[in-house]
Design a protein around this motif. Structure first.
Motif, PDB file in Angstrom:
ATOM      1  N   VAL A  66       0.976  -1.116  -0.014  1.00 26.08           N
ATOM      2  CA  VAL A  66       0.075   0.033   0.105  1.00 26.08           C
ATOM      3  C   VAL A  66       0.937   1.176   0.098  1.00 26.08           C
ATOM      4  N   GLY A  67       0.517   2.099  -0.885  1.00 31.07           N
ATOM      5  CA  GLY A  67       1.424   3.177  -1.058  1.00 31.07           C
ATOM      6  C   GLY A  67       0.392   4.517  -1.238  1.00 31.07           C
ATOM      7  N   SER A  68       0.971   5.767  -1.495  1.00 37.33           N
ATOM      8  CA  SER A  68       0.210   6.785  -1.722  1.00 37.33           C
ATOM      9  C   SER A  68      -0.799   6.981  -2.968  1.00 37.33           C
ATOM     10  N   ALA A  69      -0.462   5.951  -4.019  1.00 32.76           N
ATOM     11  CA  ALA A  69      -1.480   5.659  -5.009  1.00 32.76           C
ATOM     12  C   ALA A  69      -2.663   4.841  -4.661  1.00 32.76           C
ATOM     13  N   ASP A  70      -2.567   4.318  -3.358  1.00 30.00           N
ATOM     14  CA  ASP A  70      -3.976   3.394  -2.986  1.00 30.00           C
ATOM     15  C   ASP A  70      -4.695   4.272  -1.939  1.00 30.00           C
ATOM     16  N   GLU A  71      -4.409   5.719  -1.753  1.00 29.37           N
ATOM     17  CA  GLU A  71      -5.226   6.523  -0.858  1.00 29.37           C
ATOM     18  C   GLU A  71      -6.429   6.756  -1.415  1.00 29.37           C
ATOM     19  N   THR A  72      -7.499   6.972  -0.392  1.00 32.53           N
ATOM     20  CA  THR A  72      -8.849   7.487  -0.856  1.00 32.53           C
ATOM     21  C   THR A  72      -8.812   8.957  -1.413  1.00 32.53           C
ATOM     22  N   PRO A  73      -9.480   9.347  -2.530  1.00 33.82           N
ATOM     23  CA  PRO A  73      -9.055  10.604  -2.891  1.00 33.82           C
ATOM     24  C   PRO A  73      -9.658  11.655  -1.874  1.00 33.82           C
ATOM     25  N   GLY A  74      -8.836  12.833  -1.804  1.00 25.60           N
ATOM     26  CA  GLY A  74      -9.039  13.724  -0.742  1.00 25.60           C
ATOM     27  C   GLY A  74      -8.419  13.309   0.470  1.00 25.60           C
ATOM     28  N   LYS A  75      -7.482  12.446   0.539  1.00 26.02           N
ATOM     29  CA  LYS A  75      -6.738  11.910   1.540  1.00 26.02           C
ATOM     30  C   LYS A  75      -5.282  11.818   1.201  1.00 26.02           C
ATOM     31  N   SER A  76      -4.803  12.639   0.549  1.00 26.11           N
ATOM     32  CA  SER A  76      -3.418  12.519  -0.163  1.00 26.11           C
ATOM     33  C   SER A  76      -2.469  12.621   0.883  1.00 26.11           C
ATOM     34  N   GLY A  77      -1.414  11.912   1.217  1.00 29.65           N
ATOM     35  CA  GLY A  77      -0.422  11.961   1.966  1.00 29.65           C
ATOM     36  C   GLY A  77      -0.681  11.037   3.326  1.00 29.65           C
ATOM     37  N   LEU A  78      -1.823  10.174   3.197  1.00 29.55           N
ATOM     38  CA  LEU A  78      -2.250   9.494   4.377  1.00 29.55           C
ATOM     39  C   LEU A  78      -1.097   8.289   4.487  1.00 29.55           C
ATOM     40  N   ALA A  79      -0.849   7.490   3.506  1.00 33.47           N
ATOM     41  CA  ALA A  79       0.118   6.525   3.459  1.00 33.47           C
ATOM     42  C   ALA A  79       1.396   7.085   4.275  1.00 33.47           C
ATOM     43  N   HIS A  80       1.828   8.153   3.846  1.00 36.69           N
ATOM     44  CA  HIS A  80       2.998   8.655   4.377  1.00 36.69           C
ATOM     45  C   HIS A  80       3.161   9.211   5.935  1.00 36.69           C
ATOM     46  N   PHE A  81       1.981   9.644   6.203  1.00 34.39           N
ATOM     47  CA  PHE A  81       1.339  10.103   7.501  1.00 34.39           C
ATOM     48  C   PHE A  81       1.387   8.919   8.458  1.00 34.39           C
ATOM     49  N   LEU A  82       0.678   7.832   8.047  1.00 31.42           N
ATOM     50  CA  LEU A  82       0.690   6.397   8.838  1.00 31.42           C
ATOM     51  C   LEU A  82       2.212   6.272   8.812  1.00 31.42           C
ATOM     52  N   GLU A  83       2.976   6.261   8.066  1.00 31.30           N
ATOM     53  CA  GLU A  83       4.237   5.729   8.236  1.00 31.30           C
ATOM     54  C   GLU A  83       5.074   6.279   9.418  1.00 31.30           C
ATOM     55  N   HIS A  84       4.670   7.627   9.624  1.00 31.75           N
ATOM     56  CA  HIS A  84       5.238   8.417  10.820  1.00 31.75           C
ATOM     57  C   HIS A  84       4.621   7.989  12.180  1.00 31.75           C
ATOM     58  N   LEU A  85       3.467   7.638  11.798  1.00 31.43           N
ATOM     59  CA  LEU A  85       2.646   7.363  13.003  1.00 31.43           C
ATOM     60  C   LEU A  85       2.809   5.852  13.674  1.00 31.43           C
ATOM     61  N   MET A  86       3.494   4.934  12.844  1.00 28.55           N
ATOM     62  CA  MET A  86       4.059   3.818  13.342  1.00 28.55           C
ATOM     63  C   MET A  86       5.047   3.640  14.341  1.00 28.55           C
ATOM     64  N   PHE A  87       5.250   4.651  14.562  1.00 27.44           N
ATOM     65  CA  PHE A  87       6.654   4.751  15.785  1.00 27.44           C
ATOM     66  C   PHE A  87       5.862   5.409  16.829  1.00 27.44           C
ATOM     67  N   LYS A  88       4.888   5.496  16.920  1.00 26.35           N
ATOM     68  CA  LYS A  88       3.896   5.915  18.233  1.00 26.35           C
ATOM     69  C   LYS A  88       3.602   5.038  19.489  1.00 26.35           C
ATOM     70  N   GLY A  89       4.077   3.711  18.981  1.00 24.40           N
ATOM     71  CA  GLY A  89       3.972   2.647  20.130  1.00 24.40           C
ATOM     72  C   GLY A  89       2.612   1.757  20.278  1.00 24.40           C
ATOM     73  N   THR A  90       2.830   0.879  20.830  1.00 25.55           N
ATOM     74  CA  THR A  90       1.730  -0.188  21.224  1.00 25.55           C
ATOM     75  C   THR A  90       1.394  -0.356  22.745  1.00 25.55           C
ATOM     76  N   GLU A  91       0.246  -1.124  22.990  1.00 26.64           N
ATOM     77  CA  GLU A  91       0.096  -1.115  24.439  1.00 26.64           C
ATOM     78  C   GLU A  91       1.353  -1.851  25.030  1.00 26.64           C
ATOM     79  N   LYS A  92       1.877  -2.834  24.084  1.00 21.88           N
ATOM     80  CA  LYS A  92       3.177  -3.772  24.780  1.00 21.88           C
ATOM     81  C   LYS A  92       4.382  -2.985  24.768  1.00 21.88           C
TER      82      LYS A  92
END
Length: 464
Positions: A66-92
């Motif tokens: 999944v990359g930027s070409a798979d984003e919902t129209p109107g939500k550009s940058g979401l794949a890259h934004f989530l890439e950043h957020l994947m470093f925000k941790g889990t409960e464990k």
């Protein structure tokens, strides 16, 4: 403050999705002397193991399809934004624990987003691989997001946009050329997104995207380094096998496709910060996934002939034979799920008109489209391409990137390994046909980067 590795992450994506001035080795150029092992878990996770026993280190790299070409129209940058957020941790594993652990054990990590995929990797001592697998498997489904860390990270992304695009005239020209080249396909959206849409991304958007696409049956795990498949498989099964598949993910990605190009387009970007004008032309061409048999290797060879090194045809025509430019190059980014780009870039000398540069470019293309390339030139560039593929085997991380990028873009392990053979088989006639068929101006966008002297003059007036 944004950690430095986050800046590097987008830089890597940019290298994959924009022209760097000369033809590079495509992601499918690797031909490892050791046959990679591959297996798939019951939950759909594809695993590739690339043994490399020269140093006691290992690279774990997980690629989501999944990359930027798979984003919902109107939500550009979401794949890259989530890439950043994947470093925000889990409960464990709370935020920062994963990254701090990698640093403490002397490893390094990174992440990247492109049009077709998002990836995360760690390079660590061999005995730390199980620990890395446990961390990575945990955040495949356990990500926790809160507004107090999502919204500041959105500001980080916006600052990255300012640094990488808004304050970089060359990057802005690329953005505009891509938007003009793709009339219908989402490759026309920048990977980092459009600013006005990035500003509206929120926690709900990120979580919905994460739950929709981050699953084992939408991922490829590449393990490269001082390991053997027989030892890796039990570890993969221990840490990843229990993660459930996401049945809603389709087996094949369906995207809007480009209509047949009907007319050439031009883009002019004027900016007072421009110190070196440039002419860039992008052609819409097939990727290694969408091309007919033999076409993609022919485009690789054509790009090498036209634009790599001082013996390349463009360099000789524009820099050596005629004093028109200070640099000239061409490139073909073959690793792409959908139709891609063949790129030409020229930096004219001061005072040289763009029309003269374009005339010289067109003459080189016309000659290639009419006359079969000389045998000695053909053999030279094929040897160069194959040699680069062989030399690149010395870097396990590069190998992991090539296999991951190719496999998530629709290619197979055999496609990757047989690439040198396909290059060897390219004929002069195939190169001529590629130039005649695909380097048609109707398929192109030409971009001009010029200095905005009006704005610059006004600034000087205000200073005085």
């Amino acid at each position: 403050m944004m950690p430095s590795h986050r800046f590097a992450a987008f830089a890597f994506a940019a290298l994959l999705s924009t022209f760097a001035g000369a033809a590079g080795v495509s992601a499918q150029t690797s031909a490892s002397t050791t046959q990679p092992a591959s297996f798939t878990l019951d939950n759909g996770l594809q695993v590739v193991v690339i043994p490399d026993h020269r140093t006691p280190v290992v690279t774990q790299m997980i690629w989501y399809k999944v990359g930027s070409a798979d984003e919902t129209p109107g939500k550009s940058g979401l794949a890259h934004f989530l890439e950043h957020l994947m470093f925000k941790g889990t409960e464990k594993h709370p935020a920062g624990e994963f990254s701090q652990t990698v640093l403490k054990i002397g490893g390094n990590e990174n992440a990247f987003t492109s049009y077709d995929y998002t990836g995360y990797f760690q390079r660590v001592p061999r005995d730390q691989l199980p620990r890395m697998m446990e961390f990575e498997a945990d955040r495949m489904t356990g990500l926790i997001l809160k507004d107090e860390n999502v919204l500041p990270e959105r500001d980080v992304v916006l600052e990255e946009f300012n640094m990488r695009v808004a304050n970089n005239p060359d990057a802005r020209l690329t953005e505009q050329i891509m938007a003009a080249l793709y009339l219908n396909h989402p490759y026309g959206r920048p990977v980092i997104g459009w600013r006005q849409e990035i500003e509206k991304l929120d926690r709900e958007d990120a979580l919905a995207f994460y739950k929709r696409f981050y699953a084992p049956n939408n991922a490829t795990l590449v393990i490269a380094g001082d390991v053997e498949a027989k030892d890796v498989r039990p570890l993969v099964e221990k840490y990843y096998a229990a993660i459930p598949a996401q049945p809603a993910i389709p087996a094949k990605r369906i995207r809007p496709q480009e209509p047949t190009p009907a007319a050439p387009r031009t883009v002019t970007l004027s900016d007072p910060r421009v110190e070196q004008t440039s002419v860039r032309r992008y052609y819409l061409v097939p990727s290694s996934t969408t091309a007919a048999s033999g076409e993609s290797p022919a485009l690789d060879v054509l790009a090498q002939l036209m634009g790599t090194g001082s013996n390349s045809y463009l360099y000789r025509a524009l820099v050596i034979d005629r004093p028109l430019a200070v640099s000239a190059g061409a490139g073909y980014q073959g690793t792409s799920l959908d139709p891609t780009q063949f790129q030409i870039s020229v930096s004219p000398k001061p005072g040289v008109e763009f029309a003269d540069v374009e005339k010289a470019i067109d003459e080189v293309i016309a000659d290639l489209a009419t006359n079969p390339v000389r045998a000695e030139d053909l053999e030279r560039v094929k040897t160069q391409l194959i040699a680069e593929a062989v030399y690149a085997q010395d870097n396990q991380a590069t190998m992991a990137r090539w296999y991951g990028g190719a496999l998530t873009s629709g290619l197979s392990i055999e496609d990757i390994r047989s690439w040198p053979d396909r290059i060897r088989a390219v004929t002069a006639e195939q190169v001529r046909e590629a130039a005649a068929k695909w380097l048609d101006k109707k398929r192109s966008v030409t971009g001009y980067l010029i200095k905005d002297t009006t704005t610059a003059s006004k600034r000087e007036e205000k200073r005085s």
